[in-house]
Design an enzyme around this catalytic site. Sequence first.
Site, PDB file in Angstrom:
ATOM      1  N   TYR A 288       0.845  -1.199   0.000  1.00 54.90           N
ATOM      2  CA  TYR A 288       0.000   0.000   0.000  1.00 54.90           C
ATOM      3  C   TYR A 288       0.875   1.242   0.000  1.00 54.90           C
ATOM      4  O   TYR A 288       2.037   1.215   0.411  1.00 54.90           O
ATOM      5  CB  TYR A 288      -0.961   0.002   1.192  1.00 54.90           C
ATOM      6  N   CYS A 289       0.317   2.331  -0.479  1.00 52.47           N
ATOM      7  CA  CYS A 289       1.001   3.623  -0.500  1.00 52.47           C
ATOM      8  C   CYS A 289      -0.056   4.721  -0.565  1.00 52.47           C
ATOM      9  O   CYS A 289      -1.250   4.440  -0.433  1.00 52.47           O
ATOM     10  CB  CYS A 289       1.984   3.707  -1.669  1.00 52.47           C
ATOM     11  N   THR A 290       0.352   5.958  -0.763  1.00 52.09           N
ATOM     12  CA  THR A 290      -0.581   7.079  -0.633  1.00 52.09           C
ATOM     13  C   THR A 290      -1.733   7.003  -1.628  1.00 52.09           C
ATOM     14  O   THR A 290      -2.902   6.945  -1.243  1.00 52.09           O
ATOM     15  CB  THR A 290       0.164   8.413  -0.807  1.00 52.09           C
TER      16      THR A 290
END
Length: 289
Positions: free
Chosen positions: A182-184
């Site tokens: 996951y990331c922004t």
Amino acid sequence: MAVHKILLFYRFTPLADPDAVRLWQRDLAESLGLGGRILLSKDGINGTVGGELAAVKKYVRKTREYPPFKDIDFKWSEGSGDDFPRLSVKVRDEIVSFGAPGELRVDENGVVGGGTKLSPEQLHELVEQKQVTFFDGRNPIEAEIGRFENAIVPDVATTRDFVAELDSGKYDHLKNEPVVTYCTGGIRCEVLSSLMVNRGFTEVYQLEGGIVRYGEAYGDDGLWNGSLYVFDQRMSTDFTDHAAVIGRCRICGTATKRTENCADPSCRAQFVVCEQHAGTVACELHATV
């Protein structure tokens, strides 16, 4: 009073002439009075821009008129009008800098050979079925103020360190386990998940739309804890008024979501620091001011 909005967006798609697209995007954004940062490469576009609502809407409409960008997923958030001091539109080898442009394969449908994309709802279904490991695709300063429960936060200083981190062998025990990256906004996971698949990780997922889309769906009542680090003058944002404060001041340990740059102007390091100790923290290469 004018309403201001911020857009976060990307699209992996082959671009035959990134320089021509750069000129068009620069002229378009300038004509609309937008600020922010847009990166282009032969593999697509990655941007964060902001401005008055009417101008931002026109930017979205005009950008989607270009066939390779017609399916861009624009993520909207509130702006203040002074979120970006200027506009930067550049061509780079990569639209997200992992330092591995030769590994990435892109076609008109996006990244080839990446992880399985999960919507926020599908993520919850997976977590109910299996014991999964969340793998943070961001930098540690971002994870300090907000992250998924029990997530692995790799020991990286920049995004370019992920390749060496994966090659180090320290995560080989996860190669046959379900891993959710996951990331922004989703772009770093597009690349990270493909790097993991290339290295023999057999069950790799990526949170589609990133933390932003997850927060829109579940706020602070799901698997996310804390604040979301953002790359403009806001520095962070919360999904609800009951977001947990999980960051701790580097000086006194007080709970805070506040981040700031190293007190030495020649240093680019960032720290979590409370209001009381603002301007006092420097990295180990510089004396504390």
